[in-house]
Design a protein around this motif. Structure first.
Motif, short mmCIF file in Angstrom:
data_model
loop_
_atom_site.label_atom_id
_atom_site.label_comp_id
_atom_site.label_asym_id
_atom_site.label_seq_id
_atom_site.Cartn_x
_atom_site.Cartn_y
_atom_site.Cartn_z
N ARG A 120 -17.14 100.99 7.99
CA ARG A 120 -17.54 100.36 9.37
C ARG A 120 -16.41 100.71 10.31
NH1 ARG A 120 -19.30 94.70 6.57
NH2 ARG A 120 -17.50 95.04 6.22
N GLU A 121 -15.44 100.16 9.95
CA GLU A 121 -14.35 99.95 10.88
C GLU A 121 -13.70 101.12 11.43
OE1 GLU A 121 -11.27 97.30 9.35
OE2 GLU A 121 -12.80 95.80 9.06
N TYR A 136 -13.78 96.16 15.98
CA TYR A 136 -14.73 95.93 14.91
C TYR A 136 -14.04 95.50 13.48
CZ TYR A 136 -18.65 95.93 11.54
OH TYR A 136 -19.50 95.75 10.45
N ALA A 157 -16.06 102.51 13.95
CA ALA A 157 -15.95 101.69 15.34
C ALA A 157 -14.81 102.13 16.13
CB ALA A 157 -15.89 99.90 15.12
N LEU A 162 -16.93 91.82 16.51
CA LEU A 162 -17.10 92.88 17.32
C LEU A 162 -16.84 92.49 18.91
CD1 LEU A 162 -17.78 95.76 18.08
CD2 LEU A 162 -20.29 95.22 17.79
N ILE A 165 -22.49 90.69 18.53
CA ILE A 165 -22.15 91.54 19.68
C ILE A 165 -21.36 90.60 20.76
CG2 ILE A 165 -22.78 93.27 21.05
CD1 ILE A 165 -24.92 94.24 18.91
N ALA A 218 -22.92 99.58 19.86
CA ALA A 218 -22.50 98.45 19.20
C ALA A 218 -23.75 98.02 18.24
CB ALA A 218 -22.38 97.39 20.00
N VAL A 251 -23.44 97.54 14.17
CA VAL A 251 -23.75 96.31 13.65
C VAL A 251 -24.83 96.54 12.48
CG1 VAL A 251 -24.46 93.98 13.91
CG2 VAL A 251 -22.65 94.79 15.41
N ASN A 290 -19.79 90.14 11.09
CA ASN A 290 -18.57 90.79 11.69
C ASN A 290 -18.04 90.24 12.86
OD1 ASN A 290 -21.19 91.81 13.02
ND2 ASN A 290 -19.63 92.20 14.64
#
Ligand code: ADP
Ligand code: MG
Length: 399
Positions: free
Chosen positions: A241-242, A252, A245, A287, A262, A301, A305, A285
């Motif tokens: 996920r990172e 993130y 991003a 973000l 967000i 975004a 997410v 998260n």
């Protein structure tokens, strides 16, 4: 950004730090071949993952024959190595490092970190090497030696000698210790590292000072200045996920909760996470979509997410200064039309063009839950996750 042990050793040896001979392998066959190329009678096979504590988790094996190397590799390759630094999911092993085994007389801990209190690079060392620094500070806090480097003059030799003597290193080996410390410090500052750790730095039975393990972390924001370091990035070791991003220019950090956030601005993102927790929820998260967020960016975004399957509600919290609420609102609407969003979405807008933004959300006909304040937004997000989810909110069905 973290790098692997073998990469850190190559970097540090370029700054005069002595490391054992070793070679990288991507398969058991290659590992056995690498050992024959290195020669000698004992080798250490080491799983390359971005985490310490491999020794205790089966990621470091001393081998005496081809067969032992082969077996050690068969166990390591493809496994998810779980150490106390990886988290429960572990990290995949796709590379191993084969290294000449060294006869150890003494293990030392040597670390370089940025100390926020003094705003200086700090050297942390201990004669109790081999253990992790957390264990050392819990069990043998008195063994820890610290020294702060004055940036105007850099690390001085007398400081290195002082540390070496405090560690009880015999006088004849002090010059090697000085060279190692100065090399690490130069690597740290010249390459914009935020951490250099050699654990253990060993004194061998034949009186050499050698770095048996090496870890380096670099400042992401300075990587553009060091393309040769940026190239060492290994995405297989990062939270997917990172890395997604980072590739999209979003800030993130994945967390374990289920309310996706967000937000624009790092401070507001932190406050949003706190408020969610106060309202009885857990953020999924951190973000920060940054200033001047375009509708495309907001849509990105959302996708990011939602790629986290744990997310059960999304809170959009925008305080528009440079941002424009109407843009963000358009982004939310665009995202909800493009992306399959089957969780409640709560939006709180404030600041520039807030009326236009609210109108866009209202006109969209989407079941967006609106809130006027952050507290209300957090409470609604937690409430929506607890109640509405049970009824199954489906954004697309509402279109
Ligand atoms: P980790 O910190 O991830 O457990 P290390 O590289 O520090 O991995 O290895 C763990 C232990 O294995 C070291 O403390 C050392 O005792 C031993 N070791 C590692 N590399 C070698 C080597 N080349 N020769 C001999 N022993 C080694
Ligand atoms: Mg180690």
């Amino acid at each position: 950004m973290d790098i692997h042990e073998y990469q850190a050793k190559e970097v540090l040896s370029g700054f005069g730090v002595t490391v054992p001979d070793g070679a990288l392998a991507y398969s058991p066959e290659q590992a056995a071949y690498r050992a024959s190329e290195l020669g000698g009678e004992r080798w250490v096979v080491k799983a390359q993952v971005h985490a310490g504590g491999r020794g205790k988790a089966g990621g470091v094996k001393v081998c005496k024959t081809d067969t032992e190397i082969y077996e050690a590799c068969e166990n390591m390759f493809g496994m998810k190595l779980v150490t106390h630094q990886t988290g429960p999911e572990g990290k995949g092993v796709y590379r191993v490092y084969v290294e000449t085994a060294v006869l150890i007389a003494n293990e030392i801990y040597l670390g370089f970190v940025l100390d926020r209190t003094t705003q200086r690079v700090m050297i942390v060392a201990s004669a109790e090497g081999g253990m992790e620094i957390e264990e050392i500070s819990a069990d043998k806090p008195d063994s820890i030696v610290r020294a702060v480097v004055e940036p105007a003059v850099g690390l001085r030799e007398f400081q290195c000698r002082q540390i070496a003597f405090k560690l009880g290193v015999e006088a004849a080996l002090v010059p090697q210790m000085v060279r190692t410390m100065k090399g690490c410090y130069r690597a740290f500052t010249e390459l914009d590292a935020t951490m250099v750790e050699i654990n253990p730095l060993v004194i061998t039975e034949d009186h050499r000072v050698i770095a048996l393990d090496a870890k380096m972390t670099f400042d992401d924001n300075a990587l553009f200045r060091h393309p040769q370091i940026a190239e060492l990035r290994d995405k297989s070791q990062e939270d997917p996920r990172e890395s997604r991003a980072a590739d999209r220019g979003l800030n993130y950090v994945g967390l374990d909760g289920n309310i996706g956030c967000i937000v624009n601005g790092a401070g507001l993102a932190m406050a949003t996470m706190d408020t969610i927790k106060l309202a009885g929820g857990e953020p999924a998260n951190f973000l920060d979509i940054g200033g001047g967020a375009t509708p495309e960016r907001v849509a990105k975004a959302f996708r990011l997410v939602l790629s986290d399957k744990k997310v059960q509600a999304i809170l959009v919290n925008i305080f528009a200064g440079i941002n424009r609420c109407d843009w963000v609102a358009e982004g939310v609407v665009q995202a909800l039309k493009e992306v399959e969003v089957d969780v409640p979405v709560i939006v709180r807008l404030a600041g520039t063009n807030v009326e236009q933004g609210q109108k866009i959300l209202a006109r969209s006909g989407l079941p967006i839950i609106r809130a006027a304040t952050l507290q209300e937004a957090a409470e609604r997000a937690v409430g929506a996750w607890k109640n509405d989810l049970a009824q199954g909110v489906n954004m697309r069905a509402a279109l």
